[in-house]
Design a protein around this motif. Structure first.
Motif, short mmCIF file in Angstrom:
data_model
loop_
_atom_site.label_atom_id
_atom_site.label_comp_id
_atom_site.label_asym_id
_atom_site.label_seq_id
_atom_site.Cartn_x
_atom_site.Cartn_y
_atom_site.Cartn_z
N MET A 41 22.34 -9.01 -36.28
CA MET A 41 22.29 -8.62 -34.89
C MET A 41 23.37 -9.40 -33.97
SD MET A 41 19.01 -9.06 -32.58
CE MET A 41 18.27 -7.39 -32.77
N PRO A 42 23.86 -8.82 -33.18
CA PRO A 42 24.69 -9.65 -32.27
C PRO A 42 24.03 -10.52 -31.38
CG PRO A 42 25.29 -7.37 -32.35
CD PRO A 42 24.09 -7.48 -32.94
N LEU A 43 24.41 -11.79 -31.18
CA LEU A 43 23.90 -12.66 -30.26
C LEU A 43 24.29 -12.47 -28.85
CD1 LEU A 43 24.33 -15.83 -32.75
CD2 LEU A 43 22.26 -14.44 -32.49
N ALA A 44 25.45 -12.18 -28.75
CA ALA A 44 26.16 -11.67 -27.37
C ALA A 44 27.06 -10.60 -27.69
CB ALA A 44 26.89 -12.92 -26.71
N ILE A 45 27.15 -9.48 -26.81
CA ILE A 45 27.85 -8.43 -27.00
C ILE A 45 28.72 -7.84 -25.76
CG2 ILE A 45 26.05 -6.86 -26.90
CD1 ILE A 45 27.57 -5.20 -29.16
N THR A 60 28.49 -14.59 -23.36
CA THR A 60 27.83 -15.80 -22.86
C THR A 60 26.27 -15.49 -23.19
OG1 THR A 60 27.18 -14.46 -20.95
CG2 THR A 60 28.95 -15.71 -20.76
N GLU A 61 25.36 -16.50 -22.85
CA GLU A 61 24.05 -16.35 -23.23
C GLU A 61 23.24 -15.05 -22.64
OE1 GLU A 61 21.23 -18.61 -24.74
OE2 GLU A 61 23.32 -18.96 -25.75
N ALA A 62 23.82 -14.50 -21.40
CA ALA A 62 23.38 -13.38 -20.48
C ALA A 62 23.66 -12.18 -21.46
CB ALA A 62 23.94 -13.50 -19.18
N MET A 63 24.60 -12.16 -22.34
CA MET A 63 24.86 -10.91 -23.24
C MET A 63 24.08 -10.66 -24.09
SD MET A 63 29.02 -11.36 -22.73
CE MET A 63 29.78 -10.52 -21.40
N THR A 66 18.50 -10.06 -26.99
CA THR A 66 17.04 -10.37 -26.89
C THR A 66 17.01 -11.97 -26.92
OG1 THR A 66 15.21 -10.84 -28.50
CG2 THR A 66 17.13 -10.19 -29.72
N GLU A 67 16.08 -12.49 -26.11
CA GLU A 67 15.80 -13.86 -25.85
C GLU A 67 15.75 -14.78 -27.11
OE1 GLU A 67 13.19 -14.89 -22.83
OE2 GLU A 67 13.86 -13.11 -21.47
N ALA A 68 15.25 -13.87 -28.12
CA ALA A 68 14.94 -14.85 -29.29
C ALA A 68 16.17 -15.11 -30.15
CB ALA A 68 13.78 -14.16 -30.16
N MET A 69 17.21 -14.38 -30.14
CA MET A 69 18.44 -14.53 -30.76
C MET A 69 19.58 -14.49 -29.73
SD MET A 69 17.77 -14.14 -34.09
CE MET A 69 19.44 -13.18 -34.63
N THR A 70 20.09 -15.78 -29.29
CA THR A 70 21.18 -16.06 -28.49
C THR A 70 22.27 -16.84 -28.99
OG1 THR A 70 20.10 -17.95 -27.30
CG2 THR A 70 19.41 -15.78 -26.66
#
Length: 122
Positions: A41-45, A60-63, A66-70
Motif C-alpha cells: 500500500m502506498p504511504l504517500a501518492i 509528503t505525510e499529507a498524501m 491512511t493515518e496508520a500507514m505514512t
C-alpha cells in the motif's frame, strides 16, 4: 520532538520518461512511496500526467491514504512511478514503470530520480 520530525517527513523525486516508452500525453502517472519490504500500500501518492514529465514530485505525510500507514511509519521506502493504462493505481501487466530503493525516509537524498523505462510483467 521526534513526533514533529516524523510528521514532517517528505521525499522529493524527479520523474522522467525513457525515450523508448510509447504512451499518450494524457495518461496518468502515479508516483508513490511504499514500505521497502512489507505492505504494498502506498504511504504517500501523487498523480500527474505524462505530458508533465519530466517533473519533480514532492511526496509528503499529507498524501497518505491512511493515518496508520505514512512515511513516518517506516524507515525505508521504495519509490515507484507508474504510467497507468486504465487510470487506476493498481499495477497491471503492460504498465510502464520505474522504481528506486531502498531510500531512508529520515535521510532521503535531495537528488532522487526515477526513469520510467520498464514494463510490468504479466
Amino acid at each position: 520532538q521526534l513526533d514533529a520530525a516524523r510528521s514532517g517527513r517528505q521525499i522529493a523525486v524527479t520523474v522522467s520518461l525513457a525515450g523508448n516508452v510509447n504512451v499518450e500525453p494524457d495518461q496518468l502517472v502515479f508516483v508513490y512511496a511504499r514500505a521497502w519490504q512489507g505492505a504494498k500500500m502506498p504511504l504517500a501518492i501523487a498523480r500527474i500526467k505524462v505530458s508533465e514529465l519530466p517533473k519533480r514530485v514532492l511526496l509528503t505525510e499529507a498524501m497518505a491514504m491512511t493515518e496508520a500507514m505514512t512515511l513516518a511509519t517506516v524507515d525505508e521506502v521504495e519509490l515507484v512511478a507508474r504510467i497507468s493504462q486504465d487510470g487506476t493505481a493498481t499495477a497491471k501487466a503492460g504498465d510502464w514503470q520505474g522504481s528506486i530503493g531502498p531510500i531512508e525516509t529520515l535521510a532521503a537524498p535531495a537528488d532522487l530520480q526515477i526513469t520510467i523505462d520498464g514494463q510490468v510483467a504479466p
